[in-house]
Write a protein that holds these residues in place. Structure first.
Motif, PDB file in Angstrom:
ATOM      1  N   HIS A   1      -7.193   2.918  -8.413  1.00 55.51           N
ATOM      2  CA  HIS A   1      -5.758   2.678  -8.564  1.00 55.51           C
ATOM      3  C   HIS A   1      -5.485   1.223  -8.962  1.00 55.51           C
ATOM      4  CE1 HIS A   1      -1.499   3.442  -7.955  1.00 55.51           C
ATOM      5  NE2 HIS A   1      -1.439   2.275  -7.329  1.00 55.51           N
ATOM      6  N   ILE A   2      -6.170   0.278  -8.325  1.00 53.61           N
ATOM      7  CA  ILE A   2      -5.976  -1.137  -8.657  1.00 53.61           C
ATOM      8  C   ILE A   2      -6.434  -1.412 -10.085  1.00 53.61           C
ATOM      9  CG2 ILE A   2      -6.717  -3.486  -8.092  1.00 53.61           C
ATOM     10  CD1 ILE A   2      -6.876  -2.550  -5.151  1.00 53.61           C
ATOM     11  N   ASN A   3      -7.568  -0.854 -10.495  1.00 54.22           N
ATOM     12  CA  ASN A   3      -8.052  -1.051 -11.872  1.00 54.22           C
ATOM     13  C   ASN A   3      -7.095  -0.448 -12.894  1.00 54.22           C
ATOM     14  OD1 ASN A   3     -10.352  -2.579 -11.377  1.00 54.22           O
ATOM     15  ND2 ASN A   3     -11.588  -0.756 -10.981  1.00 54.22           N
ATOM     16  N   ALA A   4      -6.518   0.711 -12.579  1.00 53.53           N
ATOM     17  CA  ALA A   4      -5.562   1.344 -13.489  1.00 53.53           C
ATOM     18  C   ALA A   4      -4.302   0.497 -13.628  1.00 53.53           C
ATOM     19  CB  ALA A   4      -5.197   2.736 -12.987  1.00 53.53           C
TER      20      ALA A   4
ATOM     21  N   ILE B   1       0.840  -1.204   0.000  1.00 51.17           N
ATOM     22  CA  ILE B   1       0.000   0.000   0.000  1.00 51.17           C
ATOM     23  C   ILE B   1       0.874   1.252   0.000  1.00 51.17           C
ATOM     24  CG2 ILE B   1      -1.760   1.294   1.265  1.00 51.17           C
ATOM     25  CD1 ILE B   1      -2.899  -1.218   0.048  1.00 51.17           C
ATOM     26  N   ARG B   2       1.967   1.241   0.793  1.00 51.71           N
ATOM     27  CA  ARG B   2       2.881   2.391   0.797  1.00 51.71           C
ATOM     28  C   ARG B   2       3.530   2.582  -0.575  1.00 51.71           C
ATOM     29  NH1 ARG B   2       5.203  -0.113   5.147  1.00 51.71           N
ATOM     30  NH2 ARG B   2       3.867   0.116   6.938  1.00 51.71           N
ATOM     31  N   ASN B   3       3.878   1.475  -1.230  1.00 48.82           N
ATOM     32  CA  ASN B   3       4.443   1.580  -2.581  1.00 48.82           C
ATOM     33  C   ASN B   3       3.421   2.162  -3.556  1.00 48.82           C
ATOM     34  OD1 ASN B   3       6.894   0.528  -1.780  1.00 48.82           O
ATOM     35  ND2 ASN B   3       6.396  -1.560  -2.390  1.00 48.82           N
ATOM     36  N   TRP B   4       2.165   1.761  -3.412  1.00 48.49           N
ATOM     37  CA  TRP B   4       1.109   2.300  -4.262  1.00 48.49           C
ATOM     38  C   TRP B   4       0.942   3.793  -4.035  1.00 48.49           C
ATOM     39  CZ3 TRP B   4      -3.302  -1.846  -3.590  1.00 48.49           C
ATOM     40  CH2 TRP B   4      -2.925  -3.022  -4.256  1.00 48.49           C
ATOM     41  N   ILE B   5       1.058   4.241  -2.782  1.00 47.50           N
ATOM     42  CA  ILE B   5       0.959   5.676  -2.475  1.00 47.50           C
ATOM     43  C   ILE B   5       2.105   6.420  -3.150  1.00 47.50           C
ATOM     44  CG2 ILE B   5       1.147   7.376  -0.610  1.00 47.50           C
ATOM     45  CD1 ILE B   5      -0.370   5.313   1.158  1.00 47.50           C
ATOM     46  N   ARG B   6       3.300   5.852  -3.089  1.00 49.94           N
ATOM     47  CA  ARG B   6       4.451   6.463  -3.755  1.00 49.94           C
ATOM     48  C   ARG B   6       4.248   6.497  -5.276  1.00 49.94           C
ATOM     49  NH1 ARG B   6       8.946   2.824  -3.167  1.00 49.94           N
ATOM     50  NH2 ARG B   6       8.100   2.058  -5.121  1.00 49.94           N
ATOM     51  N   ASP B   7       3.527   5.492  -5.822  1.00 47.91           N
ATOM     52  CA  ASP B   7       3.287   5.415  -7.262  1.00 47.91           C
ATOM     53  C   ASP B   7       2.075   6.218  -7.718  1.00 47.91           C
ATOM     54  OD1 ASP B   7       5.471   3.767  -7.508  1.00 47.91           O
ATOM     55  OD2 ASP B   7       4.297   1.923  -7.501  1.00 47.91           O
ATOM     56  N   GLY B   8       1.345   6.853  -6.797  1.00 48.03           N
ATOM     57  CA  GLY B   8       0.261   7.722  -7.225  1.00 48.03           C
ATOM     58  C   GLY B   8      -1.091   7.486  -6.586  1.00 48.03           C
ATOM     59  N   LEU B   9      -1.231   6.527  -5.671  1.00 47.17           N
ATOM     60  CA  LEU B   9      -2.497   6.331  -4.967  1.00 47.17           C
ATOM     61  C   LEU B   9      -2.776   7.555  -4.111  1.00 47.17           C
ATOM     62  CD1 LEU B   9      -4.903   4.593  -4.049  1.00 47.17           C
ATOM     63  CD2 LEU B   9      -3.400   3.586  -2.337  1.00 47.17           C
TER      64      LEU B   9
END
Length: 141
Positions: free
Chosen positions: A59-62, A32-40
């Motif tokens: 974000h998951i669908n994208a 989840i932290r990586n997703w936030i760094r990637d734009g979540l």
């Protein structure tokens, strides 16, 4: 951990902490932290950081859409190259089993065997572009 994040339990207008979102989706909090760094998107700069359910789902669908590769009728997805490739020498095998058909060819770049299911109705269009060897299953006749 699942191979793919779950979307089924995400409520659109509910806010989740990192740990809640990780447990709900079935991934680790580090993911989840990586997703936030990637734009979540986070709700705001408050602590603990909160994530809206619809932002998490989007974000998951994208991510899933970004991984899809569209192949043409006479193109294959090569697992070794991880790219859309044409068959070597424009040759392929068209194997018919019952009411299903499988197109098999060798990658033009790395010479790996590539397969993809195709419809029986697409035979004439494929035959116009590729040199086909048609095989029929004797048990199905």
């Amino acid at each position: 951990m699942p191979k793919q994040a779950r979307l089924s339990g995400i409520k659109s207008y509910r806010c989740y902490t990192l740990k809640e979102a990780a447990a709900l989706v079935g991934v680790s909090p580090r993911t989840i932290r990586n997703w936030i760094r990637d734009g979540l998107q986070l709700l705001d700069a408050s602590y603990p950081p909160l994530i809206r359910g619809d932002d998490l789902r989007a974000h998951i669908n994208a991510q899933r859409e970004g991984r899809k590769v569209k192949t043409g009728l006479c193109e294959f997805y090569c697992l070794r190259c991880r790219a859309c490739r044409g068959p070597a020498g424009a040759m392929a095998d068209y194997e018919i089993t019952g009411n299903k058909a499988m197109l098999t060819a060798i990658c033009d770049v790395c010479e790996t065997l590539m397969c993809k299911p195709v419809s029986l109705t697409s035979l004439s269009a494929i035959r116009a572009k590729l040199d086909l060897t048609i095989k029929r299953d004797e048990l199905a006749l």
